[in-house]
Write an enzyme that holds these catalytic residues in place. Structure first.
Site, PDB file in Angstrom:
ATOM      1  N   ASP A  54      -0.740   1.101  -7.135  1.00  0.00           N
ATOM      2  CA  ASP A  54       0.321   0.961  -6.125  1.00  0.00           C
ATOM      3  C   ASP A  54      -0.085  -0.129  -5.130  1.00  0.00           C
ATOM      4  OD1 ASP A  54       2.580   1.531  -4.598  1.00  0.00           O
ATOM      5  OD2 ASP A  54       1.644   3.241  -3.581  1.00  0.00           O
TER       6      ASP A  54
HETATM    7  C1  SPV Z   1       4.572   6.780  -2.444  1.00  0.00           C
HETATM    8  O1  SPV Z   1       4.730   7.914  -2.921  1.00  0.00           O
HETATM    9  O2  SPV Z   1       4.679   5.753  -3.106  1.00  0.00           O
HETATM   10  C2  SPV Z   1       4.283   6.634  -1.027  1.00  0.00           C
HETATM   11  C3  SPV Z   1       3.690   7.746  -0.301  1.00  0.00           C
HETATM   12  O3  SPV Z   1       4.507   5.564  -0.501  1.00  0.00           O
HETATM   13  S1  SPV Z   1       1.967   7.481  -0.191  1.00  0.00           S
HETATM   14  O4  SPV Z   1       1.433   7.386  -1.540  1.00  0.00           O
HETATM   15  O5  SPV Z   1       1.530   8.607   0.536  1.00  0.00           O
HETATM   16  O6  SPV Z   1       1.699   6.280   0.539  1.00  0.00           O
HETATM   17 MG    MG Z   2       4.938   4.034  -1.821  1.00  0.00          MG
END
Ligand code: SPV
Ligand code: MG
Length: 284
Positions: A54
């Site tokens: 991510d």
């Molecule tokens: C996601 O679920 O992509 C988020 C929440 O942005 S977190 O992973 O807590 O940043």
């Molecule tokens: Mg996110």
């Protein structure tokens, strides 16, 4: 009632709403079946489902496609995680136009520098200049056609270790820019800093939280403290990974699938979930 109006109602009603992270339509169906209030199209889940971290790698079109699949399959309203907004003001405007056109209830933009890093990764987090980000929120709000379409501004100051004062300064700037709700994020193991934020915020807008690292916070307490919505952001993905690992190692160990048949969803269940009978009626 539009999905945007449904989502507004969730944010504004007295009880705390609970929405759940998903990466695809099947997950969305299970979330609806379990009785939750809405969907969070999670950049973390959608990235991971493509074998990617991510880190802001997915394009707007990729996140829109995944969000749309989930959105079309259920009657639940969906909040789309749009990371930092894919660029400057004009990119935020186009994002709002495209997600609104897809009947998605709302979008969430976070005030980090592109390419953002997941909030729970070790190492530093770079914040976008607050005024620049507020300009993006203002542009996004102006771009919507349906006033119920929700624009959530996500404040990452606590995640970046910049403290409560900075988190509040940013949240007020984003509310001044027209944000409909503030997502205040924390990676602490207790909700203490979120509670402090809520006390100072005085319910200026609805507040959304992601209690991944402070899961023991009772929902009634969160409501009493002023939380309008919680997001269980990544649990369906983590549950799937554990379940798939278990079943794969069981099959490896026993040289076949006989031992797992009793513990996994049947084909019939999958036919039911994917509503095969409805499609067959249409084809008759
Ligand atoms: C996601 O679920 O992509 C988020 C929440 O942005 S977190 O992973 O807590 O940043
Ligand atoms: Mg996110």
């Amino acid at each position: 009632m539009t999905k945007a109006a449904l989502f507004r109602e969730l944010l504004e009603r007295p009880e705390t709403a609970r929405i759940v992270g998903c990466r695809d339509a099947l997950t969305a169906l299970l979330i609806e079946e379990a009785g939750f209030d809405g969907l969070w199209a999670s950049s973390f889940e959608i990235s991971a489902s493509r074998g990617l971290p991510d880190l802001g790698l997915l394009t707007m079109a990729e996140l829109l496609e995944a969000s749309s699949h989930a959105n079309q399959t259920t009657g639940l309203p969906l909040l789309a995680d749009c990371d930092t907004g894919f660029g400057g003001k004009i990119n935020v405007v186009r994002t709002v136009q495209q997600f609104e056109s897809a009947d998605i209830a709302g979008v969430c933009f976070e005030d980090k520098l592109f390419p953002k890093r997941n909030s729970f990764l070790r190492g530093g987090q770079d914040l976008e200049a607050a005024e620049e980000f507020a300009g993006r929120i203002e542009a996004g709000v102006r771009a919507r056609r349906n006033p119920d379409f929700t624009v959530v501004a996500r404040v990452e100051a606590l995640i970046a270790g910049r403290g409560l004062e900075e988190a509040l300064r940013r949240a007020h700037l984003y509310a001044d820019a027209g944000a409909d709700a503030i997502l205040i994020h924390s990676k602490k193991s207790t909700p203490a800093e979120i509670v402090e934020f809520l006390q100072a915020w005085q319910a200026r807008t609805p507040i959304v939280v992601v209690p991944t690292t402070y899961p023991h916070w009772d929902l009634a307490e969160a409501r009493a403290a002023g939380v309008s919505m919680v997001i269980y952001a990544n649990h369906t993905l983590r549950a799937s990974v554990s379940a798939m690992r278990d079943v794969l190692s069981e099959i490896q160990l026993h040289g076949g699938t006989a031992g797992v048949e009793g513990s996994i969803a049947s084909m019939k269940e999958l036919f039911g979930l994917t509503r095969v009978s409805r499609w067959e009626e249409w084809s008759a």
